[in-house]
Design a protein around this motif. Structure first.
Motif, PDB file in Angstrom:
ATOM      1  N   ARG A 137      21.784  31.769  -1.998  1.00 53.75           N
ATOM      2  CA  ARG A 137      21.665  31.596  -2.321  1.00 53.75           C
ATOM      3  C   ARG A 137      19.901  30.832  -2.104  1.00 53.75           C
ATOM      4  NH1 ARG A 137      25.271  25.897  -1.089  1.00 53.75           N
ATOM      5  NH2 ARG A 137      27.090  26.664  -1.766  1.00 53.75           N
ATOM      6  N   TYR A 138      19.668  31.223  -0.345  1.00 53.76           N
ATOM      7  CA  TYR A 138      17.911  30.757   0.105  1.00 53.76           C
ATOM      8  C   TYR A 138      17.143  31.780  -0.283  1.00 53.76           C
ATOM      9  CZ  TYR A 138      20.777  26.942   0.172  1.00 53.76           C
ATOM     10  OH  TYR A 138      21.406  25.313  -0.044  1.00 53.76           O
ATOM     11  N   HIS A 139      16.281  31.504   0.212  1.00 56.49           N
ATOM     12  CA  HIS A 139      14.782  32.442   0.112  1.00 56.49           C
ATOM     13  C   HIS A 139      13.838  32.340   1.433  1.00 56.49           C
ATOM     14  CE1 HIS A 139      16.299  33.292  -4.281  1.00 56.49           C
ATOM     15  NE2 HIS A 139      15.813  34.764  -3.991  1.00 56.49           N
ATOM     16  N   THR A 140      14.270  33.075   2.735  1.00 53.85           N
ATOM     17  CA  THR A 140      13.553  32.934   3.340  1.00 53.85           C
ATOM     18  C   THR A 140      12.762  34.344   4.283  1.00 53.85           C
ATOM     19  OG1 THR A 140      15.535  32.915   5.249  1.00 53.85           O
ATOM     20  CG2 THR A 140      14.956  30.823   4.401  1.00 53.85           C
ATOM     21  N   PRO A 141      12.161  34.437   3.045  1.00 54.90           N
ATOM     22  CA  PRO A 141      11.255  36.203   3.988  1.00 54.90           C
ATOM     23  C   PRO A 141      10.669  35.913   5.569  1.00 54.90           C
ATOM     24  CG  PRO A 141      10.115  34.534   2.177  1.00 54.90           C
ATOM     25  CD  PRO A 141      11.246  34.458   2.231  1.00 54.90           C
ATOM     26  N   GLN A 179      13.890  16.174  -2.380  1.00 54.89           N
ATOM     27  CA  GLN A 179      12.784  15.945  -3.321  1.00 54.89           C
ATOM     28  C   GLN A 179      11.956  17.289  -3.531  1.00 54.89           C
ATOM     29  OE1 GLN A 179       9.987  13.420  -1.473  1.00 54.89           O
ATOM     30  NE2 GLN A 179       9.897  11.643  -3.364  1.00 54.89           N
ATOM     31  N   GLY A 180      11.793  18.056  -4.701  1.00 56.24           N
ATOM     32  CA  GLY A 180      11.523  19.295  -5.412  1.00 56.24           C
ATOM     33  C   GLY A 180      10.460  20.010  -4.767  1.00 56.24           C
ATOM     34  N   ASP A 181       9.951  20.892  -3.907  1.00 55.05           N
ATOM     35  CA  ASP A 181       8.791  21.671  -4.000  1.00 55.05           C
ATOM     36  C   ASP A 181       8.365  22.258  -5.199  1.00 55.05           C
ATOM     37  OD1 ASP A 181       6.566  22.947  -3.503  1.00 55.05           O
ATOM     38  OD2 ASP A 181       7.375  22.930  -1.103  1.00 55.05           O
ATOM     39  N   TYR A 224      15.342  28.271  -8.509  1.00 56.52           N
ATOM     40  CA  TYR A 224      16.033  28.449  -8.373  1.00 56.52           C
ATOM     41  C   TYR A 224      17.326  27.574  -9.117  1.00 56.52           C
ATOM     42  CZ  TYR A 224      15.092  28.849  -3.034  1.00 56.52           C
ATOM     43  OH  TYR A 224      14.659  30.145  -2.711  1.00 56.52           O
ATOM     44  N   ILE A 225      16.706  26.550  -9.959  1.00 56.19           N
ATOM     45  CA  ILE A 225      16.978  25.902 -11.356  1.00 56.19           C
ATOM     46  C   ILE A 225      17.714  27.486 -12.237  1.00 56.19           C
ATOM     47  CG2 ILE A 225      16.789  25.031 -13.920  1.00 56.19           C
ATOM     48  CD1 ILE A 225      15.403  22.827 -11.558  1.00 56.19           C
ATOM     49  N   ASP A 226      16.934  28.133 -12.454  1.00 55.32           N
ATOM     50  CA  ASP A 226      17.591  29.686 -13.051  1.00 55.32           C
ATOM     51  C   ASP A 226      18.773  30.317 -12.452  1.00 55.32           C
ATOM     52  OD1 ASP A 226      15.140  28.594 -14.900  1.00 55.32           O
ATOM     53  OD2 ASP A 226      13.203  30.107 -13.686  1.00 55.32           O
ATOM     54  N   ALA A 227      18.238  29.731 -11.056  1.00 52.51           N
ATOM     55  CA  ALA A 227      19.724  31.304 -10.622  1.00 52.51           C
ATOM     56  C   ALA A 227      20.768  30.242 -10.576  1.00 52.51           C
ATOM     57  CB  ALA A 227      18.948  30.998  -9.281  1.00 52.51           C
ATOM     58  N   GLY A 228      21.115  29.523 -11.730  1.00 54.47           N
ATOM     59  CA  GLY A 228      22.112  29.071 -11.814  1.00 54.47           C
ATOM     60  C   GLY A 228      22.290  27.570 -11.021  1.00 54.47           C
ATOM     61  N   LEU A 229      21.738  26.629 -10.473  1.00 59.92           N
ATOM     62  CA  LEU A 229      21.847  25.893  -9.505  1.00 59.92           C
ATOM     63  C   LEU A 229      21.387  24.626  -9.622  1.00 59.92           C
ATOM     64  CD1 LEU A 229      19.940  26.937  -5.534  1.00 59.92           C
ATOM     65  CD2 LEU A 229      22.880  27.234  -5.698  1.00 59.92           C
ATOM     66  N   ASP A 230      22.589  23.228  -9.378  1.00 61.26           N
ATOM     67  CA  ASP A 230      22.093  21.604  -9.706  1.00 61.26           C
ATOM     68  C   ASP A 230      20.696  21.463  -9.362  1.00 61.26           C
ATOM     69  OD1 ASP A 230      22.071  20.671  -7.224  1.00 61.26           O
ATOM     70  OD2 ASP A 230      24.470  20.114  -7.926  1.00 61.26           O
ATOM     71  N   SER A 231      20.371  20.538  -9.480  1.00 54.56           N
ATOM     72  CA  SER A 231      18.807  20.144 -10.011  1.00 54.56           C
ATOM     73  C   SER A 231      19.074  19.496  -8.582  1.00 54.56           C
ATOM     74  CB  SER A 231      18.330  18.802 -10.995  1.00 54.56           C
ATOM     75  OG  SER A 231      19.414  17.833 -10.617  1.00 54.56           O
ATOM     76  N   ILE A 232      19.608  18.982  -8.321  1.00 54.73           N
ATOM     77  CA  ILE A 232      20.047  18.627  -6.075  1.00 54.73           C
ATOM     78  C   ILE A 232      19.777  19.358  -5.236  1.00 54.73           C
ATOM     79  CG2 ILE A 232      20.931  17.522  -4.091  1.00 54.73           C
ATOM     80  CD1 ILE A 232      21.965  15.229  -6.618  1.00 54.73           C
ATOM     81  N   LEU A 253      23.163  18.781   6.151  1.00 59.96           N
ATOM     82  CA  LEU A 253      23.593  17.317   5.870  1.00 59.96           C
ATOM     83  C   LEU A 253      24.478  18.035   4.215  1.00 59.96           C
ATOM     84  CD1 LEU A 253      23.481  14.645   5.568  1.00 59.96           C
ATOM     85  CD2 LEU A 253      22.086  14.614   3.189  1.00 59.96           C
ATOM     86  N   SER A 254      26.143  17.170   4.775  1.00 55.75           N
ATOM     87  CA  SER A 254      27.516  18.450   3.544  1.00 55.75           C
ATOM     88  C   SER A 254      27.600  17.078   2.793  1.00 55.75           C
ATOM     89  CB  SER A 254      28.270  18.754   4.842  1.00 55.75           C
ATOM     90  OG  SER A 254      28.786  18.175   5.399  1.00 55.75           O
ATOM     91  N   LEU A 255      27.239  15.815   2.798  1.00 58.06           N
ATOM     92  CA  LEU A 255      27.562  14.067   2.166  1.00 58.06           C
ATOM     93  C   LEU A 255      27.283  15.051   1.276  1.00 58.06           C
ATOM     94  CD1 LEU A 255      26.618  11.599   4.870  1.00 58.06           C
ATOM     95  CD2 LEU A 255      28.902  12.624   4.497  1.00 58.06           C
ATOM     96  N   VAL A 256      27.733  14.012   0.109  1.00 63.50           N
ATOM     97  CA  VAL A 256      27.878  13.620  -2.028  1.00 63.50           C
ATOM     98  C   VAL A 256      28.189  12.452  -2.058  1.00 63.50           C
ATOM     99  CG1 VAL A 256      28.172  14.763  -3.652  1.00 63.50           C
ATOM    100  CG2 VAL A 256      28.202  16.493  -1.761  1.00 63.50           C
ATOM    101  N   PRO A 257      26.949  12.200  -2.840  1.00 65.17           N
ATOM    102  CA  PRO A 257      25.204  12.383  -2.530  1.00 65.17           C
ATOM    103  C   PRO A 257      25.178  11.721  -1.170  1.00 65.17           C
ATOM    104  CG  PRO A 257      25.873   9.538  -3.933  1.00 65.17           C
ATOM    105  CD  PRO A 257      27.803  11.230  -3.434  1.00 65.17           C
ATOM    106  N   PRO A 258      23.900  12.194  -0.784  1.00 63.27           N
ATOM    107  CA  PRO A 258      23.009  12.566  -1.167  1.00 63.27           C
ATOM    108  C   PRO A 258      22.888  14.184  -1.852  1.00 63.27           C
ATOM    109  CG  PRO A 258      21.768  13.003   0.596  1.00 63.27           C
ATOM    110  CD  PRO A 258      23.889  11.983   0.748  1.00 63.27           C
ATOM    111  N   ARG A 259      23.560  15.305  -0.983  1.00 64.96           N
ATOM    112  CA  ARG A 259      23.490  16.041  -1.714  1.00 64.96           C
ATOM    113  C   ARG A 259      24.480  16.908  -3.091  1.00 64.96           C
ATOM    114  NH1 ARG A 259      22.919  20.695   2.378  1.00 64.96           N
ATOM    115  NH2 ARG A 259      23.320  22.404   0.580  1.00 64.96           N
ATOM    116  N   GLY A 260      24.521  17.442  -3.780  1.00 69.53           N
ATOM    117  CA  GLY A 260      24.694  18.665  -5.063  1.00 69.53           C
ATOM    118  C   GLY A 260      26.156  19.300  -4.532  1.00 69.53           C
ATOM    119  N   GLY A 261      27.442  19.646  -5.511  1.00 70.20           N
ATOM    120  CA  GLY A 261      28.116  20.010  -5.306  1.00 70.20           C
ATOM    121  C   GLY A 261      29.353  19.149  -4.671  1.00 70.20           C
ATOM    122  N   VAL A 262      30.643  20.147  -4.289  1.00 66.53           N
ATOM    123  CA  VAL A 262      30.942  19.516  -3.528  1.00 66.53           C
ATOM    124  C   VAL A 262      31.155  19.421  -1.856  1.00 66.53           C
ATOM    125  CG1 VAL A 262      33.996  20.099  -2.076  1.00 66.53           C
ATOM    126  CG2 VAL A 262      33.084  20.893  -4.716  1.00 66.53           C
TER     127      VAL A 262
END
Lengths: 506, 506
Positions: free
Chosen positions: B52-56, B255-257, B264-272, B314-323
C-alpha cells in the motif's frame, strides 16, 4: 629546514590563537532599570538614589571596564529590543510602542483627541511579508552564521504570539530559554511556578523553567543557572558564544527577592521600594555569578561583557512606592517619557586587553549602536542584511574614552499613548539630541521644548523661547530624519489630519 | 630534522582526523509506525500491507544499511521514549503508560474489576525527588558533556507539564524545537497554526513553529526544515551532532498531507487510509531530505542514521479505516497490545564504513538497547549515571548481521488499561520473549499464552496447553525479572489483592 619547521609551528599556533581570540560576548540586559538604580554613579557623583542600592558586581564591572554616562534606549521595551537586534532606530523600524502578546492588537491607550499612528503592532519578523511587522536581519543570525553559539535567556518580547518574532529561534538564537511574546513575568516566584497554571493560557507565565517549579529559586537566579548550563557546551568545545542574558528583572510585578529584601526594609524603604531594591540586588548577583563563572572557566580575559538597560526606570506610583516621577532624580520622569529619566540608562563595557579599566565615556550613544558594535567586536565585516542600519559602532569609543562628537544627532519618536494620563514627557512625543542640546516636540499641541543637558541634566529650564534659532535648527533636523525614515504619526480625531512634523509648526 | 617535521605534521593531521571521525548521529524516530507501514519488507517478503505504501527513502536507507527484522518497542509511546533515553526497561522505570500533559493525572481508563497500578504518571525527570517520576540520566546529556551538539526536533512526551521532564532542555538537549508534554499534534496543518489559538491553552498545540503559521507547510515538512536549520551551526563548526528527529507523524489526527493523498485515493484506499498513507510518505520524504542534506554538506559518510518507531501501528477502528486490528498483518493487533502488532517495529541502521550495505539482522533487540548502542557509536565509555541500564548494545550486531543469541530474554509489561474495551493483547498484560518463544500473561484472569514466533509470527496458535514446561520456565523467568525490577501491578477491586506474578498462578 629550520625555516620550514618554524613555518609549520606558526601555522599551527596561529590557527589555535585565532580560535581562542574570537571573543565571547555577553550582553547583560536588564529590563526597566533606571540610570540611578545602582550604586555605580553614572553622573558626576553619587546621588541620593544611587545610595539606596547595592550593586557590588556592577561596581566591579565598572572598575574593570568603561562606563557610559550618556547611553540611551527608547522610552519603552519592544522598540529598544528591536533597535538592539537590528540596528534600526525606532522611528525607522516602526515598532514604536510595546507589542501585545496577542497578535494584531495595538497597546495604545484610547484617546479623546488623537487617533493612533499606524505603527507595526506585531513587532519584528524574520519572514518577509508578516503582517504589521518590520522584516530585518539580526546580529545573532550573523554571529550564528559566523560560528558563534548564540543563546537567549530571559525576556524576549520581540513579537506577538503566532508571529515568527515571538520566538527567539527565528531571530538567530540557537538556544532559547524562557523567552517568548510577553514583556514581563507573571511571577518571579518558583513557588508560583512562575505563573504557569495547568490548563490555563497565562500569556505572561514564564516558559522553560519546570526544573524550579515549587522550589525557593527566584526567577533571576533560575535564569542565571540556566544561562550557565547553556554555556557549558560552547566553552567545552572552545566555540565562541554570544549570550543574550536578558533578565525579566527589574520589571513589574515588584516582588521581593527574599535573599535581599529585609536589609532594605531595615534601611527604611517602604515595602514596595524594598522589593524593588531586592530585584536590583538579585540582578546584580546574577552579574557577579556570571563573572565568577567566566573566571572559573578561564575565559574571563576573552569575554566581552556589555551591560545595558532597555529603558529608564519606572516612575509611576503605583506600582512604584514614594512620590511619582522622583525615582530617577536628578533625571526627569521615567519609563515611557522622552525626558532623560525615560531614556538614559546605565551602560558598562568590559573588554579585557582592549578597554582600559575604570574608564568613562561621556559621548552619547543609542541602543541601535549595539548592532554594528557587537558585530565589530566579533570581527564580522561585509555582512549581507536587508535593512539600512542607523546605529554607529562605538568600538572606537571603547578604545578612546575621550572621544567626542557633538555633531551626531540622536532621535526618539513615541507617537503613541502609553498611559491613560499624560505624564511628564509621556505620550505623543518626539525628541532629538545634538551635542548638549535636546529638543522635545509635543504632538498634541505642537509645542517645543529646548534643554541644554550639559547645564541642566534635569530638564528643568525650557530655553525654547530664548534660543529660537536652536529650536528651529533642531526641529528641521528632527523633521528631516523622521521624513526620511517615513516615521508614523498619530492624527487628530476632529480634523482627521496627521500630526505635522515639527518643522511645519511654529 | 625531517623526523621532527613529520612528527609535527602527524600531530596536526591526527587532531583533524579525530575531530572529523567522531560520527554524527541521527535518530529518525517515527510515532506509531507499524512494522508493515512501509514499502520496505521487515518480514521475509513483501506482504499485502507493505504494498500500500511508498517509502522510497526508507528503501534507500535499507539498501545502504542494515535492517532489523525483530526490533521491539513497548506497546505505547511514553514508556518507549523513556526506555530509549535512559536504557531502562519500562517494567523497571515504572512509567508503564503514556503520560498526560496534566501533572499527577493517570491516563489509565477506569475499570470495574481492576484498581490501577501505582505507575509513575509524571514520566521521566532530571531532578531527584520529583513526585511520580523516574529520575535517571539520558544519553543526550552524556553526548552533550562529551562535546556533541544535541538537538531535539518534534514530539517529546517524556513528562507532564510543570515537571522537568516536560522540557527537552532538561534532558540533555541543547536545542529543542516543538517538543513538550503532549503526545500528538493538535493539527498537522500550518493553516490551523498547528492548533495554537491565542488566549487558549491547547495542550496539544505544537510550539515553536510560528514561522509557518498560515502557510501550506505540513507539520512533517516544517520539522524537517527546522532540523536542517539547527544542524547548520554544528556542521559549520565541525562539531559532532546528535539529532533526535522525532516526528509527530504518523500519530493521530490522521490528516492528509496534500502532497501525497490523491495518489492513495486513486489507488483505492478509503479517505482515512489515504490520509494515513500520506502521513507515511511525508515522513519518508523527510528522511530523504535529511539524507540529501548530509550528502550536500559532505558529511554523509560520517553520519550514522538510526530509524525506529515508538510502538506498533494503530489498529483501532475508528480512528483507522477498514477492519479493526488488520492493519499490521501478518502481525496480530496493534498499538497498545503486547502481541507483535503492538510492539514489533521497523528499524534500520546506516553507518557508512562500519555497517555493510543491504544487510539484515534477525536477532531481536529492544528499544532500551539504543542507550548503550548510541553511546558506543559515539565512542563514550565509563560514563557516570545514576541508573542501572537494562539495554544491551547492538553495535556488535551491526557489524555482524549473522549474530544470534537465543538465551537473551526481552520483557514487556503493561499493567494498565489503555482502552475502554480490552482488545487483542490490549490492557493488563505482561510478556516475555526468549529465542523464538513468547509467553503472554493476562493479569485479569491469570491465563497464559505461548507462541512460537519462528513458526507462527501471527500468534494464532496458542501452544500453552501443549508446551507446559516452556510455559512454566518462561513464567518463572518473567516473574523473576519483574520482581527484581519491582514492577508495579494493578489490584483486584473485590479483594484488594495485588495481581500475582505469573509464577504464582497455575
Amino acid at each position: 629546514m629550520r625555516g620550514l619547521i618554524f613555518f609549520l609551528l606558526l601555522v599551527v599556533t596561529s590557527a589555535v590563537v585565532k580560535a581562542q581570540t574570537r571573543p565571547n560576548i555577553i550582553l547583560f540586559f536588564v529590563d526597566d532599570m533606571g540610570w540611578v538604580d545602582t550604586s555605580v554613579p553614572f553622573g558626576d557623583s553619587m546621588v541620593v538614589v544611587n545610595k539606596r542600592y547595592h550593586t557590588p558586581n556592577m561596581q566591579r564591572l565598572a572598575s574593570e571596564g568603561i562606563k557610559f554616562t550618556n547611553a540611551y534606549a527608547t522610552p519603552v521595551c519592544t522598540p529598544t529590543r528591536i533597535s538592539l537586534l537590528t540596528g534600526i532606530n525606532a522611528a525607522h523600524h516602526g515598532v514604536t510602542n510595546w507589542t501585545s502578546p496577542v497578535k494584531d492588537r495595538s497597546t495604545d491607550v484610547a484617546d479623546d483627541e488623537m487617533a493612533p499612528a499606524s505603527w507595526l503592532v506585531n513587532g519584528l519578523s524574520s519572514i518577509k511579508g508578516t503582517a504589521k511587522t518590520i522584516f530585518a536581519n539580526t546580529y545573532p543570525q550573523l554571529l550564528k552564521q559566523a560560528g558563534y553559539f548564540t543563546v537567549h535567556v530571559g525576556k524576549a518580547h520581540w513579537g506577538s504570539m503566532g508571529t515568527p518574532g515571538s520566538n527567539p529561534y527565528n531571530l538567530g538564537f540557537m538556544v532559547n530559554i524562557a523567552g517568548h511574546a510577553a514583556g514581563h513575568p507573571q511571577s518571579y516566584l518558583a513557588k508560583d511556578n512562575f505563573g504557569n497554571i495547568t490548563g490555563k493560557a497565562v500569556a505572561q507565565a514564564v516558559p522553560d523553567l519546570e526544573e524550579y517549579f515549587g522550589s525557593d529559586t527566584f526567577l533571576t537566579e533560575a535564569l542565571t543557572l540556566e544561562a550557565i548550563k547553556a554555556l557549558e557546551a560552547p566553552i567545552n568545545n572552545k566555540q565562541p558564544f554570544y549570550l543574550n542574558m536578558a533578565h525579566y528583572a527589574i520589571h513589574t510585578p515588584i516582588q521581593g527577592d527574599k535573599r535581599y529584601v529585609q536589609k532594605y526594609i531595615d534601611a527604611g524603604l517602604d515595602s514596595i521600594e524594598a522589593n524593588y531594591a531586592s530585584l536590583i540586588e538579585g540582578m546584580d548577583k546574577s552579574l557577579g555569578d556570571l563573572m565568577n563563572y567566566l573566571k572559573e572557566k578561564g575565559i574571563e580575559k576573552n569575554t566581552v561583557i556589555l551591560f545595558m538597560s532597555d529603558n529608564g526606570g519606572l516612575s509611576l506610583v503605583p506600582p512604584r512606592g514614594g512620590v511619582a516621577h522622583t525615582h530617577n532624580l536628578p533625571l526627569k520622569s521615567g519609563k515611557g517619557s522622552v525626558y532623560e529619566g525615560g531614556i538614559r540608562v546605565p551602560m558598562i563595557v568590559k573588554w579585557p586587553g582592549v578597554v582600559k579599566a575604570n574608564t568613562r565615556s561621556d559621548q552619547y550613544i543609542i541602543v541601535e549602536d549595539f548592532f554594528p558594535s557587537i558585530l565589530e567586536i566579533a570581527g564580522l565585516k561585509n555582512y549581507n542584511i536587508v535593512q539600512q542600519v542607523d546605529g554607529k559602532s562605538f568600538v572606537s569609543q571603547l578604545k578612546n574614552p575621550g572621544y567626542k562628537n557633538s555633531s551626531r544627532s540622536l532621535v526618539w519618536h513615541f507617537p503613541n499613548k502609553w498611559q491613560p494620563n499624560d505624564g511628564p514627557g509621556i505620550n505623543y512625543k518626539s525628541a532629538i539630541r545634538q551635542g548638549d542640546w535636546k529638543l522635545i516636540y509635543n504632538m498634541r499641541d505642537g509645542s517645543k521644548e529646548l534643554y541644554n543637558l550639559q547645564l541642566d541634566v534635569g530638564e528643568l529650564q525650557n530655553l525654547a523661547s530664548v534660543e529660537r534659532k536652536k529650536v528651529d535648527a533642531l526641529a528641521i533636523l528632527l523633521s528631516h530624519q523622521l521624513r526620511q525614515w517615513k516615521a508614523v504619526m498619530p492624527s487628530f480625531k476632529t480634523t482627521g489630519k496627521i500630526v505635522p512634523l515639527p518643522d511645519r509648526v511654529q
